[in-house]
Write an enzyme that holds these catalytic residues in place. Structure first.
Site, short mmCIF file in Angstrom:
data_model
loop_
_atom_site.label_atom_id
_atom_site.label_comp_id
_atom_site.label_asym_id
_atom_site.label_seq_id
_atom_site.Cartn_x
_atom_site.Cartn_y
_atom_site.Cartn_z
CB SER A 2 -13.77 16.07 -13.35
OG SER A 2 -13.82 14.91 -14.13
NE ARG A 3 -7.10 20.59 -11.86
CZ ARG A 3 -6.26 20.98 -12.83
NH1 ARG A 3 -5.58 20.05 -13.52
NH2 ARG A 3 -6.09 22.24 -13.12
CB ILE A 62 -10.70 11.10 -8.37
CG1 ILE A 62 -11.49 12.41 -8.49
CG2 ILE A 62 -10.58 10.71 -6.90
CD1 ILE A 62 -12.92 12.30 -8.03
CB THR A 63 -9.34 6.56 -9.06
OG1 THR A 63 -10.47 6.58 -9.94
CG2 THR A 63 -9.82 6.81 -7.65
CG ASP A 121 -20.38 7.62 -7.61
OD1 ASP A 121 -20.81 8.68 -7.13
OD2 ASP A 121 -19.85 7.54 -8.73
CB SER A 132 -22.61 14.66 -8.53
OG SER A 132 -22.18 13.52 -9.15
CE LYS A 156 -18.16 5.61 -12.51
NZ LYS A 156 -18.44 6.92 -11.86
#
Lengths: 514, 514
Positions: free
Chosen positions: A196-197, A199-200, A258, A264, A288
């Site tokens: 993924s790229r 996000i945060t 989330d 996902s 997390k």
């Protein structure tokens, strides 16, 4: 009723939105946020109605690009428009919100309507919150995963064993994928890695890899690369694996929740056909998952869900209280990974993590002494050779040297105001500084950590160096540092960590990368 | 950065939305759904960003009408645009979602941002769901009510005693307001009544009154009418009392939840300065409140909240298992109310309800034998005279006779297929049929109930008559009746009410009018 199409050339970001003159909408009984069915020749589309009073005459309909392209009706052409009620999936969402369990058909219907745009923001938000508040059981997680796979593209490879690796994220500087993929592929295992790229965070694996090669591949191109090299590192967003997730995340992000974490992740693994999977769970303050107890519970969930999906899954609980290696930011991290692969540098924590994860995959596939084997592949240069093969197939420069990778030309050192040991590193704040300096969009921006936990520091020594591609962004990052403690240096006996002078405001440091 | 304004003439329905070229948005670090601050001369506005790739060059910004009008920058003019983070209120919403109580400052901030459009659909939805799932205590209800009053218009009257009446709705044909307002005003009490339009029902009080007079008054016009006649019946939507509620209801409606019931009702009462209030709680199957026990609990909440807001409140629990009177639909109901006021017809349940509610208000204000006094005012013609005064002041025909009110010219009778007694009436389905026939938009559409609960019915006798303004809509309503039981006729000993042949689908019959 027939309406005359006017193309307005605006995108709604995926939603099928049309605009009607308010009086037309009212006479059809369509309230704002109501829905209409559009028909043109044999194509039909349910769209969400906005209304306008000016610039739009009665009998005209404005189409956003998404709808315009789907229907194929020409600008000025006539389409049929009729009001429709709430889709059935809204009823299921209301039920879940009231605590009822959803069955697989209901979940499939919801996810289908999320992807085709039939659900409004209000309804999608409700679904995500309902999952967060009511929880989802294993059956629901299985159904959600499958529905997310079914509504997206899939990669079909003619291989019996397909392995994959995923990190739930939260620790900066985690360039492990850039090592694990070539180590595993060099051992002859097939690893079609999609990443993924950010996000945060300051960099996603897709952005790290992008400094070395093209990561926006189609599914066909991805298959070609994997068939040739056994591996790849591509951006998942370009191949529409589980596109529902991209929509859910738009809701989860502002709410910092989330609930779809497991489905996902697993849907993206299932979509590439993985059947052996290692999940990295970085654990510690700032990530997390704060405690090893929580990490164990989460592992159990992943393993159970994997079992139901026919993906053999193991989890690695890893130390996440400081960045992996020293570099944070796409180009800086790619450079560090390349230095390790080409054996120019030894970065112990990065090597340890990468070889452990690769080793777990090896042992899952029946190879003995996994970590030892991974270490040998790395030390022998086979992993470097494999990465260069992948780079070549993905359109990069396969002879790239670490010093070829462009790093931001502006930099500044952040010095320690006192001597002692590094007691803690605020990784969330570190990421914020890197982002203000330009990461991940400016690939050469980021941070090099000169001291890590436990390091001895003298007063005036550099704790870390900030890199930026523009002096303005470097100044902004420097300004942000004022009054901020990111790397705490002190004597190990100091007990006061911080003092609170006002009612604390909870800064948003939630990390959502998957 | 400066951007060139392009006006696109579209409305977003209240939200401040702008569109940027995707590359501009990315280079500013604004994700889709992110926010920017717009500045032009001394005017500033936070807006939500959508992105587009076509029709919009870099350096251009499309403004939706709401933003265009607020900023006042000319088409083609330059405005300054800078990225801003999530507003503080999003943090409070996240806290509430996690179960934390909100203080009055936090609630004020949220409501302010709801009204000025700074919160996205995702965030507003989260707030409403958080209130529904976590509940709100009395302090929060008080804060919400006050915040909703503060963010809207208010009516200021130079009177010590101001009374008001409100029904939480759910029973069709409830034209009680058309009687209570003139009865109370005729007794010399001041009753500045604002009413709502139908959302899911066949008629709101605003639509009923609208067949007799203009109900879209400004606050100034409302004050003038009340000062002259002691009463009025206006549409609340036109005077922006508690506009936050209009936004919340857009979320509550598709979700069928209503956590803001008490604050939204009380805020509209406080906004007109009411200090004596009677709340009508229709109770029974088909209404919002099914049992008298639930109605008692709700009453207690209203009374407590009223106390904290300095509004003396009493509640009337009323019978809601069948329509009030016989008529359902704006014009049919206005006609029935006028027939009762002008003493051409006696409709016992309607008269009983109206005089009881008026009587409660009389007694709260120190007048004895309230219901008796109300009945006398009605019987003497004083109430009729007062309504005609109000009609005249609100621009209607003060000499209107019941037969002047236009009723749909198409009608059909629905006959009983068997003889017996009316056992039950499905009021929710009755409303649906009326709506399919055109109510409330077609004012002359609706239903006249020819038999009520307990009535003796012969086979072939008319149970109810459907009226419509167009034959197409009448046919649709007739078609809808197929296989639907709305008025059940049978022997009182029949025990089987219905049989379920398939997994029942919960039809949406939730009633949200306030």
């Amino acid at each position: 009723m027939n309406f005359k199409v006017k193309r307005i050339g605006l995108e709604s970001g995926g939603k099928p939105i049309v605009v009607l003159n308010r009086e037309d909408a009212e006479s059809m009984g369509v309230r704002s946020l109501g829905r209409v069915k559009l028909s043109y020749n044999l194509r039909e589309r349910v769209a969400i109605v906005n209304t306008a009073t000016e610039l739009l005459s009665r009998g005209e309909i404005f189409l956003y690009e998404e709808v315009y392209k789907y229907l194929g009706a020409p600008d000025g052409g006539l389409i049929e428009v009729e009001p429709v009620g709430f889709p059935r999936s809204t009823e299921y969402i209301r039920n879940k919100l009231r605590g009822r369990q959803l069955d697989s058909n209901e979940i499939r219907e919801i996810v289908k309507d999320v992807v085709n745009g039939a659900l409004s923001e209000v309804e999608i938000t409700s679904f995500v919150i309902a999952l967060a508040k009511e929880g989802l059981d294993l059956d629901e997680a299985v159904s959600l995963t499958n529905a997310m796979v079914e509504t997206g593209d899939t990669l079909v490879l003619d291989k019996e064993v397909i392995v994959d690796k995923h990190s739930i994220g939260g620790v900066p500087g985690d360039k492990t994928t850039l090592l694990v993929v070539p180590i595993v592929a060099a051992a002859g295992l097939c690893i079609p890695k999609s990443s993924s790229r950010a996000i945060t965070s300051a960099a996603g694996s897709a952005e790290r890899a992008e400094t070395l090669m093209n990561v926006e591949l189609s599914v066909d191109e991805m298959r070609r690369v994997v068939e040739k090299t056994n591996g790849c590192i591509v951006w998942g967003g370009a191949i529409h694996l589980a596109p529902a997730d991209d929509i859910f995340v738009q809701v989860e992000y502002p709410l910092s929740i989330d609930p779809l974490l497991l489905p996902s992740i697993m849907s993206k693994k299932k979509a590439v056909g993985a059947n052996h999977l290692v999940i990295d769970i970085p654990t510690g303050r700032g990530t997390k998952i704060k405690t090893i107890g929580d990490a164990s519970l989460l592992s159990k969930d992943f393993i159970e869900l994997g079992k139901r999906l026919n993906i053999r899954t193991q989890c690695a609980i890893t130390y996440g209280e400081q960045p992996i290696g020293h570099a944070v930011g796409p180009a800086l991290e790619a450079k560090e990974a390349l230095e390790v692969l080409s054996r120019r540098k030894v970065v112990p924590d990065l090597i340890d993590k990468a070889t452990h994860l690769a080793g777990i995959l090896f042992e899952m596939c029946g190879l003995e002494a996994g970590q030892k084997r991974a270490t040998e592949i790395l030390a022998s240069g086979m992993a470097e050779k494999k990465l260069r093969e992948i780079i070549a197939e993905q359109g990069g420069n396969s002879n790239v040297k670490p010093e070829d990778i462009a790093i931001g030309s502006h930099h500044t050192n952040v010095l320690s105001s006192n001597g002692g040991y590094v007691l803690w590193i605020d990784t969330a704040k570190l990421v914020e500084v890197a982002r203000v300096a330009g990461s991940p969009r400016d690939k050469g921006a980021g941070i090099i950590l000169n001291k890590k936990l436990g390091s001895r520091v003298k007063q005036g020594e550099s704790l870390f160096t900030i890199y930026a591609e523009s002096s303005v962004k470097l100044q902004r990052a420097e300004k942000m540092l004022e009054g901020l403690k990111i790397v705490a240096v002190g004597d190990k006996m100091e007990m006061l960590l911080d003092k609170i002078e006002d009612r604390p405001r909870h800064e948003k440091t939630f990390i959502l990368e998957r």
